[in-house]
Design a protein around this motif. Structure first.
Motif, short mmCIF file in Angstrom:
data_model
loop_
_atom_site.label_atom_id
_atom_site.label_comp_id
_atom_site.label_asym_id
_atom_site.label_seq_id
_atom_site.Cartn_x
_atom_site.Cartn_y
_atom_site.Cartn_z
N LEU A 105 0.64 -1.20 -0.10
CA LEU A 105 0.11 0.09 0.01
C LEU A 105 0.87 1.25 -0.01
O LEU A 105 0.57 2.24 -0.61
CB LEU A 105 -0.91 -0.06 1.18
CG LEU A 105 -2.10 -0.97 1.17
CD1 LEU A 105 -2.72 -1.01 2.43
CD2 LEU A 105 -3.23 -0.47 0.10
N THR A 106 1.98 1.14 0.85
CA THR A 106 2.89 2.42 0.85
C THR A 106 3.40 2.48 -0.50
O THR A 106 3.51 3.65 -0.84
CB THR A 106 3.96 2.21 1.76
OG1 THR A 106 3.24 2.11 3.16
CG2 THR A 106 4.82 3.51 2.15
N GLU A 107 3.70 1.54 -1.32
CA GLU A 107 4.47 1.71 -2.60
C GLU A 107 3.40 2.35 -3.62
O GLU A 107 3.75 3.09 -4.33
CB GLU A 107 4.98 0.40 -2.86
CG GLU A 107 5.75 0.58 -4.29
CD GLU A 107 6.07 -1.11 -4.78
OE1 GLU A 107 6.01 -1.39 -5.92
OE2 GLU A 107 6.27 -1.91 -3.83
N VAL A 108 2.30 1.90 -3.38
CA VAL A 108 0.99 2.20 -4.34
C VAL A 108 0.82 3.78 -4.01
O VAL A 108 0.72 4.60 -4.99
CB VAL A 108 0.13 1.33 -4.39
CG1 VAL A 108 -1.27 2.00 -5.49
CG2 VAL A 108 0.47 0.18 -4.96
N VAL A 109 0.69 3.99 -2.68
CA VAL A 109 0.19 5.45 -2.48
C VAL A 109 1.29 6.31 -2.63
O VAL A 109 0.90 7.49 -3.22
CB VAL A 109 0.10 5.43 -0.96
CG1 VAL A 109 -0.25 6.94 -0.37
CG2 VAL A 109 -1.11 4.68 -0.52
N ALA A 110 2.71 5.95 -2.86
CA ALA A 110 3.78 7.03 -3.00
C ALA A 110 3.76 7.33 -4.54
O ALA A 110 4.39 8.29 -5.05
CB ALA A 110 5.13 6.37 -2.75
N ALA A 111 3.04 6.39 -5.35
CA ALA A 111 3.06 6.62 -6.72
C ALA A 111 1.85 7.32 -7.31
O ALA A 111 1.87 7.82 -8.39
CB ALA A 111 3.33 5.21 -7.70
N VAL A 158 -0.28 -7.67 -10.21
CA VAL A 158 -1.65 -7.65 -10.29
C VAL A 158 -2.11 -7.22 -8.72
O VAL A 158 -3.21 -6.15 -8.76
CB VAL A 158 -2.26 -8.90 -10.57
CG1 VAL A 158 -3.79 -8.82 -10.54
CG2 VAL A 158 -1.76 -9.41 -11.99
N GLU A 159 -1.31 -7.64 -7.73
CA GLU A 159 -1.91 -7.23 -6.23
C GLU A 159 -1.77 -5.71 -6.16
O GLU A 159 -2.75 -5.00 -5.75
CB GLU A 159 -0.82 -8.02 -5.24
CG GLU A 159 -1.49 -7.35 -3.92
CD GLU A 159 -0.47 -7.83 -2.96
OE1 GLU A 159 -0.61 -7.55 -1.71
OE2 GLU A 159 0.46 -8.90 -3.05
N ARG A 160 -0.93 -5.13 -6.87
CA ARG A 160 -0.57 -3.61 -6.67
C ARG A 160 -1.49 -2.97 -7.61
O ARG A 160 -2.08 -2.11 -7.13
CB ARG A 160 0.88 -3.41 -7.46
CG ARG A 160 1.93 -3.62 -6.34
CD ARG A 160 3.36 -3.47 -6.92
NE ARG A 160 4.38 -3.39 -5.98
CZ ARG A 160 4.68 -4.58 -5.26
NH1 ARG A 160 4.18 -5.50 -5.46
NH2 ARG A 160 5.60 -4.58 -4.37
N GLU A 161 -2.06 -3.58 -8.92
CA GLU A 161 -3.03 -3.15 -9.39
C GLU A 161 -4.54 -2.99 -8.80
O GLU A 161 -5.20 -2.14 -8.76
CB GLU A 161 -3.22 -3.62 -10.87
CG GLU A 161 -4.64 -2.93 -11.76
CD GLU A 161 -4.78 -3.74 -13.00
OE1 GLU A 161 -5.94 -3.54 -13.34
OE2 GLU A 161 -3.74 -4.69 -13.43
N LEU A 162 -4.67 -4.34 -7.94
CA LEU A 162 -5.94 -4.22 -6.96
C LEU A 162 -5.82 -3.16 -5.93
O LEU A 162 -6.96 -2.49 -5.83
CB LEU A 162 -5.94 -5.58 -6.53
CG LEU A 162 -7.11 -6.16 -5.78
CD1 LEU A 162 -8.19 -6.42 -6.64
CD2 LEU A 162 -7.03 -7.38 -4.95
N ARG A 165 -6.86 0.07 -7.63
CA ARG A 165 -8.07 0.05 -7.71
C ARG A 165 -9.01 0.36 -6.10
O ARG A 165 -9.92 1.19 -6.13
CB ARG A 165 -8.76 -1.07 -8.31
CG ARG A 165 -8.39 -1.23 -9.57
CD ARG A 165 -8.58 -0.31 -10.53
NE ARG A 165 -7.84 -0.68 -11.99
CZ ARG A 165 -7.86 0.18 -13.00
NH1 ARG A 165 -8.46 1.54 -12.92
NH2 ARG A 165 -7.42 -0.07 -14.14
N LEU A 166 -8.67 -0.18 -5.25
CA LEU A 166 -9.30 0.14 -3.97
C LEU A 166 -8.84 1.51 -3.60
O LEU A 166 -9.84 2.06 -2.93
CB LEU A 166 -8.61 -1.26 -2.96
CG LEU A 166 -9.07 -2.45 -3.24
CD1 LEU A 166 -8.57 -3.49 -2.20
CD2 LEU A 166 -10.53 -2.64 -3.26
N LEU A 167 -7.63 1.85 -3.50
CA LEU A 167 -7.38 3.36 -3.17
C LEU A 167 -8.12 4.23 -4.04
O LEU A 167 -8.46 5.37 -3.54
CB LEU A 167 -5.88 3.39 -3.45
CG LEU A 167 -4.91 2.63 -2.46
CD1 LEU A 167 -3.59 2.87 -2.97
CD2 LEU A 167 -4.95 3.70 -0.92
N GLN A 168 -8.42 4.07 -5.16
CA GLN A 168 -9.56 4.90 -5.90
C GLN A 168 -10.91 4.76 -5.46
O GLN A 168 -11.70 5.74 -5.74
CB GLN A 168 -9.47 4.66 -7.43
CG GLN A 168 -7.80 5.11 -7.96
CD GLN A 168 -8.09 4.78 -9.52
OE1 GLN A 168 -8.64 3.53 -9.86
NE2 GLN A 168 -7.70 5.60 -10.42
#
Length: 298
Positions: A105-111, A158-162, A165-168
């Motif tokens: 989650l931290t990695e995706v949020v940072a992007a 795929v988990e990062r994409e999921l 989508r949840l963060l959106q």
């Protein structure tokens, strides 16, 4: 089940057995069930997608119901009462859950573009409508069960994409709090971890304050806002759920189970058990075993 989830259900059923299955994808589990009983459960920090059937979750005085048209997010370990229901045509309940990884989650949020928001004040569990992008991403994640050699490389992608989508979605704010190590949610998560590791011992507020890094007043306010209960009530729920598991396993009477989870008074244990589950320990266990036996026979 919606027709959009038919491929998801087909894959999940081919890779699961009745009960709980740890899949070959890290932190992805599949649950298949038929018997409907209200049972204590400890919801982990996870997202859950129902593919068939429905579920009811009681958290304190609130009752949450969801099915394949929705998904559930739990931001921290929460002791609940859960009840699963088979589909209208009698087909079993089927769900998949993925434990949330704060590092991912931290990695995706940072992007993602930064979002300005206030500190979390909501209960750490929520239900939201399923979306087409989520369904498509979940299908690609489940499809990797059919090609296990691809899992080490493709599953993290795929988990990062999921997670994206949840963060959106409506609970993006809740998930961003998991990625924020010094936010109120993660401080409460640390307090919850201390209680979980020491649920048999007398609750020490000072230890909780040290574990969470919060003052006594801040801890109580945020803990109640996020979990819906006080730290003491949270510990009682953990104790009572563990006692119920011990009684169902057999070999212990009510007094032994109460002492095993930290109660010093058998009468106090019985009173709180009945208040939590609606019946004294012995009768509650008999009722549960009867329902399980009836379901198995059917």
């Amino acid at each position: 089940m919606t027709t959009e989830l038919a491929p998801h259900l087909d894959i999940a059923c081919r890779h699961a057995k009745m009960g709980w299955t740890n899949s070959s994808i890290p932190r992805l589990d599949i649950c298949v069930g038929q018997v409907s009983i209200a049972a204590p459960c400890l919801y982990r920090s996870m997202v859950c997608f129902i593919l068939q059937g429905s579920k009811r979750v009681a958290i304190n005085k609130s009752l949450l119901s969801y099915d394949s048209a929705e998904y559930l997010i739990s931001a921290l370990d929460l002791p609940l009462i859960g009840q699963i229901w088979a589909a209208d045509d009698g087909q079993p309940y089927v769900a998949v859950s993925l434990d949330l990884d704060p590092a991912v989650l931290t990695e995706v949020v940072a992007a993602m573009p930064p979002v300005r928001e206030n500190d979390l004040q909501d209960v750490g569990i929520a239900i939201n409508p399923m979306t087409a992008p989520l369904r498509e991403t979940l299908l690609r994640l489940l499809a990797l069960l059919d090609t296990p050699d691809d899992i080490p490389v493709l599953a993290p992608m795929v988990e990062r994409e999921l997670m994206y989508r949840l963060l959106q979605g409506p609970q993006g704010r809740l998930l961003r709090q998991i990625a924020h190590p010094d936010g109120a949610l993660n401080r409460v998560r640390r307090a919850v971890g201390w209680i979980r590791d020491n649920y048999k011992a007398r609750l020490r507020v000072e230890a909780l304050c040290d574990a969470s890094g919060m003052s006594r007043a801040s801890l109580h306010r945020h803990f109640l806002a996020i979990t819906g209960v006080s730290p003491l009530r949270y510990q009682k729920q953990l104790r009572l759920q563990e006692a119920r598991h011990l009684l169902l396993a057999g070999g212990r009477n009510a007094s032994d189970a109460g002492f095993a989870v930290g109660y010093e008074s058998a009468s106090q244990f019985s009173r709180e058990y009945q208040r939590q589950f609606g019946a004294p320990p012995a009768r509650d266990v008999r009722q549960i075993k009867h329902v399980i036996a009836s379901g198995a026979a059917a």
